[in-house]
Design an enzyme around this catalytic site. Structure first.
Site, short mmCIF file in Angstrom:
data_model
loop_
_atom_site.label_atom_id
_atom_site.label_comp_id
_atom_site.label_asym_id
_atom_site.label_seq_id
_atom_site.Cartn_x
_atom_site.Cartn_y
_atom_site.Cartn_z
N ASN A 123 0.87 -1.17 0.00
CA ASN A 123 0.00 0.00 0.00
C ASN A 123 0.91 1.22 0.00
OD1 ASN A 123 -1.82 2.06 0.43
ND2 ASN A 123 -2.86 1.07 2.13
N ARG A 136 -2.52 -2.05 -3.64
CA ARG A 136 -3.72 -1.22 -3.51
C ARG A 136 -3.58 -0.03 -4.46
NH1 ARG A 136 -5.02 3.55 0.43
NH2 ARG A 136 -7.26 3.79 0.12
N HIS A 149 -13.03 2.91 -0.67
CA HIS A 149 -13.05 1.93 0.43
C HIS A 149 -13.71 0.63 0.01
CE1 HIS A 149 -12.85 5.41 3.57
NE2 HIS A 149 -11.63 4.98 3.28
N ARG A 181 -11.53 15.96 6.19
CA ARG A 181 -12.33 16.25 5.00
C ARG A 181 -13.75 16.65 5.40
NH1 ARG A 181 -10.89 10.59 2.39
NH2 ARG A 181 -8.63 10.82 2.18
N GLY A 229 -10.97 2.13 12.24
CA GLY A 229 -10.48 2.55 13.56
C GLY A 229 -11.53 3.12 14.48
N GLU A 263 -14.63 0.51 14.93
CA GLU A 263 -14.32 -0.67 15.73
C GLU A 263 -14.08 -0.34 17.20
OE1 GLU A 263 -11.08 -2.86 13.94
OE2 GLU A 263 -11.89 -2.49 11.93
N GLU A 302 -8.14 -5.06 4.96
CA GLU A 302 -7.99 -4.76 3.54
C GLU A 302 -6.81 -5.50 2.93
OE1 GLU A 302 -9.24 -0.36 2.66
OE2 GLU A 302 -8.47 -0.45 4.71
#
Length: 398
Positions: free
Chosen positions: A8, A93, A182, A243, A332, A335, A386
């Protein structure tokens, strides 16, 4: 088991995992993982972790190719030896696949060119993804390399979901439409939820809430994405760490006219200085939650905005799905923040959504049910993975 190296790559760093995957089941083992960062800076850093422990170094890392050399040296010194591991493929990725890529794709020179050209749609992501691909192909020239695209899972969106109501000719010429992101996580979580509940994926209506520094929601019917919150770029949708998410487009015109902000400044504002950071001064949900719990009214107001946006998408997706069987929190924030989960779903009993306070508060790294036994909707926490999903998809075509 087959071994896959998952990469990644970002602009000044890359993460990696060496994963052994049983192609006949969901069994897997992480053999090693690591991070190479501060590439191109005066002092770079690298961390390599195996079951035996973690090693760290600091030295100048000139570019991504040099970084991959640091990684392979760590494998040689601390294990496992990549020659002994017999890496079957390298999975990468890639954030944006546009309309061209709807499945994991073996990387060729032509695919590299397409990823480069699609950088116009994801200038912050595709170029560093491609840099990592090129560096990895130089270091590992004898194994297949596979691109797994964040947008691919959402290629099933119907036209009414992906079409923006602007001039159709302009939209077509400049590829303006919803792509969603995602997707690797949404696919993994929706399938994991079905497996955990021992229910056929084809029968489930699932809302996946991927809540991290970046955040998105996805409506999944029978394992197929039918709606998602991120749009042409990862900026649209939920409130995120830095964002803004959804915004009246005329705000940009107003700020240009009244504040004299140019395109670069507006881009920075919405992508790097908005969201929780813009509302509170910090983009870290843990800090915002802690401040709110201590009585900080600004932090509490920011969390109310965050939850309001999230609940709006949940309600919308229940309508699009014609009801919901499963709501799955992941990433994050999703969960780990039990309070946010509880407060987001509070008052939704009329939809058949009831959260068990004790189950929700219990900490665990495992997939678990947090709804009550009599809840019509099963609410889950599903840790995303992922890297494992990328490894599986890589093996499916390599």
């Amino acid at each position: 088991m087959s071994v896959v190296l998952v990469i990644n790559s970002g602009s000044s760093s890359f993460k990696y995992q060496l994963i052994a995957v049983d192609e006949g089941s969901r069994e897997h083992e992480v053999l090693a993982s690591g991070l190479v960062e501060r590439i191109g800076e005066p002092t770079g850093a690298a961390r390599h972790t195996t079951p035996a422990g973690t090693s760290e170094i600091e030295r100048r890392i000139v570019d991504h190719t040099d970084g991959f050399g640091v990684m392979t040296e760590a494998f040689r010194e601390y294990g496992p030896d990549l020659d002994d591991a017999t890496v079957a493929a390298v999975g990468h990725r890639v954030v944006h696949g546009g309309k061209r890529f709807f499945a994991p794709t073996v990387i060729t020179a032509g695919v590299e060119q397409d990823i480069d050209e699609l950088g116009a749609l994801a200038p912050l992501h595709n170029p560093p993804n491609l840099e990592g691909i090129r560096a990895a192909r130089r270091v590992f020239p004898d194994v297949p390399h596979v691109a797994v695209f964040d947008t691919a899972f959402h290629q099933t969106l119907p036209p009414e979901a992906y079409t923006y109501a602007i001039d159709a000719g302009i939209a077509e010429k400049h590829r303006v439409r919803r792509y969603g992101f995602h997707g690797t996580s949404h696919k993994f979580v929706s399938e994991s939820a079905a497996e955990f509940l021992d229910r056929p994926l084809a029968e489930l209506r699932t809302i996946v809430l991927h809540l991290g520094n970046g955040a998105s929601a996805c409506a999944v019917r029978g394992g197929v994405s039918i709606e998602t919150s991120m749009g042409m770029t990862p900026l649209e949708g939920l409130v995120m760490g830095t964002r803004s998410g959804d915004l009246d487009p005329a705000v940009l015109f107003h700020l240009h006219r009244q504040a004299g902000m140019d395109i670069a400044e507006l881009d920075t504002l919405l992508n790097r200085r908005s969201g929780l950071l813009g509302l509170t001064g910090t983009g870290d949900m843990r800090d915002v939650q802690s401040a709110a719990d201590s009585g900080d009214e600004t932090a509490a107001a920011a969390l109310a905005v965050y939850r309001h946006r999230l609940r709006s998408y949940i309600g919308s997706y229940i309508a699009h799905l014609g009801g919901v069987d499963v709501i799955a929190f992941t990433a994050g924030v999703g969960e780990n923040n039990a309070q946010l989960r509880a407060e987001t779903l509070d008052g939704l009993a009329h939809f058949g959504i009831l959260v068990d306070a004790d189950r929700n508060a219990a900490r665990s790294r495992d997939t678990r049910i947090i709804s009550t036994d009599d809840s019509a909707v099963t609410v889950l926490v599903v840790p995303t993975n992922e890297e494992l999903e990328i490894a599986r998809q890589t093996l499916s075509v390599s």
